[in-house]
Design a protein around this motif. Structure first.
Motif, PDB file in Angstrom:
ATOM      1  N   LEU A   1      11.208  -1.324  -3.343  1.00  0.00           N
ATOM      2  CA  LEU A   1      10.190  -1.982  -2.524  1.00  0.00           C
ATOM      3  C   LEU A   1      10.784  -2.556  -1.245  1.00  0.00           C
ATOM      4  N   PHE A   2      11.975  -3.132  -1.356  1.00  0.00           N
ATOM      5  CA  PHE A   2      12.641  -3.680  -0.178  1.00  0.00           C
ATOM      6  C   PHE A   2      12.937  -2.575   0.829  1.00  0.00           C
ATOM      7  N   THR A   3      13.362  -1.415   0.355  1.00  0.00           N
ATOM      8  CA  THR A   3      13.655  -0.283   1.241  1.00  0.00           C
ATOM      9  C   THR A   3      12.392   0.143   1.982  1.00  0.00           C
ATOM     10  N   ILE A   4      11.270   0.171   1.278  1.00  0.00           N
ATOM     11  CA  ILE A   4      10.001   0.530   1.928  1.00  0.00           C
ATOM     12  C   ILE A   4       9.667  -0.486   3.015  1.00  0.00           C
ATOM     13  N   MET A   5       9.830  -1.778   2.714  1.00  0.00           N
ATOM     14  CA  MET A   5       9.531  -2.813   3.711  1.00  0.00           C
ATOM     15  C   MET A   5      10.463  -2.708   4.914  1.00  0.00           C
ATOM     16  N   ARG A   6      11.753  -2.472   4.661  1.00  0.00           N
ATOM     17  CA  ARG A   6      12.716  -2.368   5.756  1.00  0.00           C
ATOM     18  C   ARG A   6      12.390  -1.180   6.648  1.00  0.00           C
TER      19      ARG A   6
ATOM     20  N   MET B   1       0.834  -1.181   0.000  1.00  0.00           N
ATOM     21  CA  MET B   1       0.000   0.000   0.000  1.00  0.00           C
ATOM     22  C   MET B   1       0.882   1.249   0.000  1.00  0.00           C
ATOM     23  N   LYS B   2       1.946   1.214   0.775  1.00  0.00           N
ATOM     24  CA  LYS B   2       2.832   2.375   0.815  1.00  0.00           C
ATOM     25  C   LYS B   2       3.474   2.618  -0.537  1.00  0.00           C
ATOM     26  N   ALA B   3       3.855   1.531  -1.222  1.00  0.00           N
ATOM     27  CA  ALA B   3       4.492   1.677  -2.529  1.00  0.00           C
ATOM     28  C   ALA B   3       3.519   2.281  -3.529  1.00  0.00           C
ATOM     29  N   LEU B   4       2.276   1.822  -3.512  1.00  0.00           N
ATOM     30  CA  LEU B   4       1.291   2.380  -4.430  1.00  0.00           C
ATOM     31  C   LEU B   4       0.992   3.839  -4.117  1.00  0.00           C
ATOM     32  N   ALA B   5       0.953   4.185  -2.835  1.00  0.00           N
ATOM     33  CA  ALA B   5       0.673   5.565  -2.443  1.00  0.00           C
ATOM     34  C   ALA B   5       1.815   6.497  -2.825  1.00  0.00           C
ATOM     35  N   ASN B   6       3.035   5.979  -2.901  1.00  0.00           N
ATOM     36  CA  ASN B   6       4.208   6.803  -3.204  1.00  0.00           C
ATOM     37  C   ASN B   6       4.833   6.451  -4.552  1.00  0.00           C
ATOM     38  N   LEU B   7       4.027   5.954  -5.461  1.00  0.00           N
ATOM     39  CA  LEU B   7       4.531   5.542  -6.770  1.00  0.00           C
ATOM     40  C   LEU B   7       5.167   6.700  -7.527  1.00  0.00           C
ATOM     41  N   ASP B   8       4.689   7.911  -7.268  1.00  0.00           N
ATOM     42  CA  ASP B   8       5.255   9.081  -7.945  1.00  0.00           C
ATOM     43  C   ASP B   8       6.695   9.361  -7.500  1.00  0.00           C
ATOM     44  N   LYS B   9       7.117   8.811  -6.370  1.00  0.00           N
ATOM     45  CA  LYS B   9       8.478   9.032  -5.862  1.00  0.00           C
ATOM     46  C   LYS B   9       9.476   8.014  -6.397  1.00  0.00           C
ATOM     47  N   PHE B  10       8.975   6.990  -7.102  1.00  0.00           N
ATOM     48  CA  PHE B  10       9.872   6.004  -7.705  1.00  0.00           C
ATOM     49  C   PHE B  10      10.582   6.634  -8.897  1.00  0.00           C
ATOM     50  N   GLU B  11      11.899   6.479  -8.925  1.00  0.00           N
ATOM     51  CA  GLU B  11      12.691   7.054 -10.019  1.00  0.00           C
ATOM     52  C   GLU B  11      12.868   6.014 -11.116  1.00  0.00           C
ATOM     53  N   PRO B  12      12.360   6.297 -12.314  1.00  0.00           N
ATOM     54  CA  PRO B  12      12.550   5.353 -13.422  1.00  0.00           C
ATOM     55  C   PRO B  12      14.042   5.133 -13.691  1.00  0.00           C
TER      56      PRO B  12
END
Length: 122
Positions: free
Chosen positions: A20-25, A1-12
């Motif tokens: 994703l691992f960083t978010i989980m950690r 859920m956090k990844a989907l909410a912050n998808l705009d912060k993912f750098e292509p």
């Protein structure tokens, strides 16, 4: 859920798996920090987790089982460890012990009964 909410912060161009691992950690560390701040014994904890039960009885019982296990004859202890603790099949335990499957079953049964007897459960 956090990844989907912050998808705009993912750098292509970067690795999605690492992101994703960083978010989980970070989520794990945040939860651990919150649990560390909670006062034990409170009925309404912030995390919703119930306080842990006292482990003295469990540790004392585990010590008794360990002592009963060490008093078993080596061939019983080996079979009990292989089948009951490590989860090996009767067939693989028979290969490891270099005996018949029936012998493994017999030794396992006798080992269990002997431990239960020593612990006063039988």
């Amino acid at each position: 859920m956090k990844a989907l909410a912050n998808l705009d912060k993912f750098e292509p161009g970067t690795k999605l798996k690492s992101w994703l691992f960083t978010i989980m950690r970070n989520t794990f560390y945040t939860r651990a920090k919150v649990l560390g701040r909670e006062a034990p014994g409170l009925e309404e904890c912030v995390s919703g987790d119930t306080p842990m039960e006292a482990t003295q009885e469990v540790q004392a019982r585990a010590r008794e089982v360990q002592q009963a296990l060490t008093r078993l004859p080596p061939h019983y202890r080996e079979v009990l460890t292989l089948v009951a603790i490590l989860g090996e099949s009767y067939e693989s335990a028979a290969e490891i012990c270099d005996c018949a499957v029936g012998t493994v079953k017999s030794r396992l049964n006798r080992a269990r009964h002997q431990i239960l007897q020593e612990l006063g459960e039988e």
